[in-house]
Design an enzyme around this catalytic site. Structure first.
Site, PDB file in Angstrom:
ATOM      1  N   MET A 111      54.659  38.532  63.401  1.00  0.00           N
ATOM      2  CA  MET A 111      55.860  38.345  64.225  1.00  0.00           C
ATOM      3  C   MET A 111      55.526  38.616  65.692  1.00  0.00           C
ATOM      4  SD  MET A 111      59.087  39.408  61.903  1.00  0.00           S
ATOM      5  CE  MET A 111      59.024  41.163  62.143  1.00  0.00           C
ATOM      6  N   GLY A 112      54.245  38.573  66.054  1.00  0.00           N
ATOM      7  CA  GLY A 112      53.868  38.765  67.452  1.00  0.00           C
ATOM      8  C   GLY A 112      53.916  40.223  67.869  1.00  0.00           C
ATOM      9  N   ALA A 113      53.954  40.459  69.210  1.00  0.00           N
ATOM     10  CA  ALA A 113      53.812  41.817  69.759  1.00  0.00           C
ATOM     11  C   ALA A 113      52.571  42.454  69.131  1.00  0.00           C
ATOM     12  CB  ALA A 113      55.064  42.661  69.553  1.00  0.00           C
ATOM     13  N   GLY A 139      48.539  43.160  55.945  1.00  0.00           N
ATOM     14  CA  GLY A 139      48.263  44.584  56.074  1.00  0.00           C
ATOM     15  C   GLY A 139      48.903  45.383  54.950  1.00  0.00           C
ATOM     16  N   GLY A 179      46.290  46.659  64.783  1.00  0.00           N
ATOM     17  CA  GLY A 179      46.439  46.376  63.349  1.00  0.00           C
ATOM     18  C   GLY A 179      46.320  44.884  63.081  1.00  0.00           C
ATOM     19  N   HIS A 180      47.051  44.093  63.850  1.00  0.00           N
ATOM     20  CA  HIS A 180      46.975  42.636  63.697  1.00  0.00           C
ATOM     21  C   HIS A 180      45.552  42.140  63.982  1.00  0.00           C
ATOM     22  CE1 HIS A 180      51.338  43.134  65.034  1.00  0.00           C
ATOM     23  NE2 HIS A 180      51.474  42.519  63.885  1.00  0.00           N
ATOM     24  N   GLN A 232      64.826  37.213  57.752  1.00  0.00           N
ATOM     25  CA  GLN A 232      64.503  38.482  57.104  1.00  0.00           C
ATOM     26  C   GLN A 232      65.176  39.675  57.782  1.00  0.00           C
ATOM     27  OE1 GLN A 232      60.259  37.741  57.845  1.00  0.00           O
ATOM     28  NE2 GLN A 232      60.050  39.885  58.400  1.00  0.00           N
ATOM     29  N   SER A 236      52.562  49.890  64.800  1.00  0.00           N
ATOM     30  CA  SER A 236      53.660  48.976  64.485  1.00  0.00           C
ATOM     31  C   SER A 236      54.254  48.479  65.789  1.00  0.00           C
ATOM     32  CB  SER A 236      54.736  49.723  63.686  1.00  0.00           C
ATOM     33  OG  SER A 236      55.943  48.979  63.703  1.00  0.00           O
TER      34      SER A 236
END
Ligand code: AMP
Length: 284
Positions: free
Chosen positions: A34-36, A153, A40-41, A65, A191
């Site tokens: 979902m970007g940002a 993840g 982690g991504h 969602q 996050s």
């Protein structure tokens, strides 16, 4: 500096951009986000690069969602920074559809899981709309990109189990890969929503991981699960969280467990600090 990854915004442009990869017989990995984007991504991107020749990252804040009272409107959107990060990481292709491209006027289909991990009584209990929205958008992403594998993840552990189940049930021709959670030095799981935390909340936030670690270690050493969870719940509430759940579940099925003797156990937690809802989990 790496080449700027190509950005596609319509299904036909996406398929056109994927065409040369397929013609050359190159394997394709998809990372839905979902970007940002944070470390982690980017760890998922690096893992995908080890496993596939081409890496596609989707960036889509999926409205279906989120419940009306949730943070869809305020969810961080930082497309320019994401693009820079993905250029640096050498991703090949960005799939960034608008809501109108994903759900055009008249859209009528929803994928729901009736039982199993999607109905474990964890996230689904507090966000009843959530996995239907996730399953629908992830199915669409899988059909749009048709990747050989998709990387997720473990941070969103129930989601990973749900997507694994979905791929199996629908015979989707791809492999679902789960990667360990990337954390800050103090243990807080990275996050995009951590950006919402005030300085004071940020200082309290690592409590979740600390409790998970303590509970996991003691359960591993033979302490009773229910007693450990009760102590953990109290510690989380004392730190100022509103607790949704702290549970011990079968790591595979997410069914309740009484003892770690028979199956691997996963501890899962969700709690709200001020306006920010955080989730985390840890294997025993
Ligand atoms: P999101 O953008 O939050 O929807 O997340 C996109 C993907 O990145 C999901 O598969 C997440 O589980 C994964 N992810 C998010 N945070 C982390 C993290 N701290 N460590 C590893 N993966 C993560």
């Amino acid at each position: 500096m790496a080449n700027r990854p190509q950005v596609t915004r319509t299904v036909s442009a996406l398929r056109h951009a994927l065409e040369p990869y397929r013609r050359a017989g190159q394997s394709i990995a998809l990372i839905p986000t979902m970007g940002a984007l944070h470390e982690g991504h980017l760890t998922l991107v690096r893992e995908a690069q080890k496993r596939a020749r081409r890496v596609v990252v989707s960036i889509f804040v999926n409205p279906t969602q989120f419940a009306p009272h949730e943070d869809f409107g305020s969810y961080p959107r930082r497309f320019a920074a994401d693009l820079n990060a993905l250029q640096e990481a050498k991703a090949d292709l960005i799939w960034a559809p608008s809501a109108e491209v994903m759900y055009p006027e008249g859209f009528a289909t929803r994928i729901e899981l009736d039982s199993g991990p999607a109905k474990a009584g964890l996230e689904d209990r507090f966000r009843p709309h959530f996995f239907g929205g996730v399953a629908t958008v992830v199915t669409k992403l899988f059909l749009q990109v048709a990747p050989d594998l998709a990387v997720f993840g473990q941070k969103d552990y129930q989601q990973l189990r749900v997507i694994t189940q979905l791929a199996k049930d629908l015979d989707l021709p791809l492999k679902v890969v789960g990667m360990p959670t990337v954390r800050e030095k103090d243990g807080l799981a990275l996050s995009s929503r951590n950006a919402y935390l005030s300085a004071e909340e940020r200082a309290a936030a690592p409590t979740l991981y600390r409790v998970l670690k303590t509970c996991a270690a003691r359960i591993k050493n033979g302490a009773g699960i229910e007693r450990m969870l009760a102590a953990g719940r109290a510690e989380i509430e004392d730190a100022g969280f509103k607790l949704d759940y702290l549970e011990a579940r079968d790591a595979q099925t997410l069914e309740p467990v009484r003892s770690p003797e028979f199956a691997p156990v996963r501890l899962l937690v969700a709690a709200t600090l001020g306006k920010t809802r955080l989730i985390d989990n840890l294997g025993v």
